[in-house]
Design a protein around this motif. Structure first.
Motif, short mmCIF file in Angstrom:
data_model
loop_
_atom_site.label_atom_id
_atom_site.label_comp_id
_atom_site.label_asym_id
_atom_site.label_seq_id
_atom_site.Cartn_x
_atom_site.Cartn_y
_atom_site.Cartn_z
N VAL A 1 0.84 -1.21 0.00
CA VAL A 1 0.00 0.00 0.00
C VAL A 1 0.87 1.25 0.00
CG1 VAL A 1 -1.76 1.30 1.28
CG2 VAL A 1 -1.93 -1.19 1.11
N LYS A 2 1.94 1.23 0.79
CA LYS A 2 2.84 2.39 0.84
C LYS A 2 3.49 2.63 -0.53
CE LYS A 2 6.57 4.56 3.35
NZ LYS A 2 7.64 4.43 4.31
N THR A 3 3.98 1.58 -1.16
CA THR A 3 4.58 1.71 -2.49
C THR A 3 3.56 2.21 -3.49
OG1 THR A 3 6.18 -0.04 -2.02
CG2 THR A 3 5.76 0.44 -4.34
N PHE A 4 2.33 1.71 -3.41
CA PHE A 4 1.26 2.15 -4.30
C PHE A 4 1.01 3.66 -4.15
CE2 PHE A 4 -3.41 2.85 -4.76
CZ PHE A 4 -3.51 2.63 -6.12
N LEU A 5 0.86 4.12 -2.91
CA LEU A 5 0.61 5.54 -2.68
C LEU A 5 1.78 6.40 -3.14
CD1 LEU A 5 -1.01 5.30 0.87
CD2 LEU A 5 -2.18 5.99 -1.24
N GLU B 1 3.95 9.68 -9.90
CA GLU B 1 3.45 9.80 -11.27
C GLU B 1 2.63 11.07 -11.48
OE1 GLU B 1 4.23 7.93 -13.97
OE2 GLU B 1 5.61 6.93 -12.61
N ILE B 2 1.82 11.43 -10.52
CA ILE B 2 1.01 12.65 -10.64
C ILE B 2 1.91 13.87 -10.67
CG2 ILE B 2 -0.69 14.12 -9.50
CD1 ILE B 2 -2.01 11.55 -8.47
N THR B 3 2.93 13.87 -9.84
CA THR B 3 3.85 15.00 -9.78
C THR B 3 4.64 15.14 -11.07
OG1 THR B 3 4.03 14.72 -7.39
CG2 THR B 3 5.72 16.04 -8.45
N TRP C 1 -0.15 4.52 -15.21
CA TRP C 1 -0.71 3.26 -14.69
C TRP C 1 0.29 2.13 -14.89
CZ3 TRP C 1 -4.30 3.25 -11.29
CH2 TRP C 1 -5.38 4.13 -11.34
N LYS C 2 0.92 2.10 -16.07
CA LYS C 2 1.92 1.06 -16.37
C LYS C 2 3.11 1.18 -15.42
CE LYS C 2 0.62 0.56 -21.19
NZ LYS C 2 0.92 0.90 -22.56
N GLU D 1 4.34 -1.65 -12.79
CA GLU D 1 5.71 -2.17 -12.83
C GLU D 1 6.42 -2.00 -11.49
OE1 GLU D 1 8.68 -4.31 -14.23
OE2 GLU D 1 6.82 -3.95 -15.32
N LYS D 2 6.21 -0.89 -10.83
CA LYS D 2 6.83 -0.63 -9.52
C LYS D 2 6.36 -1.67 -8.49
CE LYS D 2 8.69 2.66 -6.67
NZ LYS D 2 10.06 3.09 -6.75
#
Length: 197
Positions: free
Chosen positions: A16-20, A26-28, A42-43, A47-48
């Motif tokens: 969850v932490k990696t996802f956030l 990505e947004i930044t 999203w890709k 991958e991350k």
């Protein structure tokens, strides 16, 4: 015979932490397409998660989890900002009497999940869902209505600052919610325009 979708388990905190963090990154860097990530982002997030945790997930599953976290954040934020609610930042829990829990759960069933399971990584959720970063109320954030800093700087000549007229505005009030923060910025923009006219 069609292949059945396996329900994704987001129970591991590190995932969850990696996802956030990946979502914020990505947004930044790339920005949003409407209210969602751009396809390339999203890709990158997929991958991350795969590389760091061997966590395989598709875009729909990530979007569902994003929406789930956002609904929990909205409930958490409203509870945290209510007068009289005792929020413990160390445990990230609320100390409410049983009858108050029942009232809150009737108003919003998501609140019930906060009773047994705290919001994961509140600092990251604030950055992602509130639209402001840690360096100020009016700074750029993932869901900010302000232009991204790189766009803002490139459109202005810094020599024009000599002729810049400052006007005093009322400071933002402390009593705002995630729904009203965007409206407050818009009201301030209108107020600024009226003052300058």
């Amino acid at each position: 015979m069609t292949e059945k979708n396996i329900r994704t388990n987001w129970k591991q905190e590190c995932v969850v932490k990696t996802f956030l963090e990946a979502f914020l990154h990505e947004i930044t860097l790339i920005g949003l397409k409407g209210t969602s990530l751009k396809p390339k982002s999203w890709k990158n997030v997929t991958e991350k998660l795969k590389t760091e945790h061997n966590f395989i997930v598709d875009q729909k599953q990530m979007k569902n989890h994003y929406d789930y976290l956002k609904s929990r954040f909205v409930a958490w934020s409203k509870q945290k900002n209510k007068t009289g609610n005792v929020y413990n930042p160390v445990t990230n829990t609320f100390n409410l009497p049983e009858e108050e829990w029942q009232i809150e759960i009737k108003l919003n069933k998501v609140v019930g999940s906060l009773r047994s399971t705290p919001l994961p990584f509140p600092e990251l959720c604030v950055q992602l869902f509130e639209g402001s970063t840690s360096n100020g109320f009016d700074s750029w954030g993932p869901s900010s209505t302000l232009p991204r800093p790189s766009e803002e700087v490139s459109n202005h000549n810094l020599n024009d600052l000599e002729n810049f007229e400052c006007t005093q505005m009322d400071p933002p009030t402390q009593d705002f919610s995630e729904e009203s923060s965007g409206q407050s910025r818009e009201k301030n923009k209108v107020k600024e325009t009226l003052i300058q006219s």
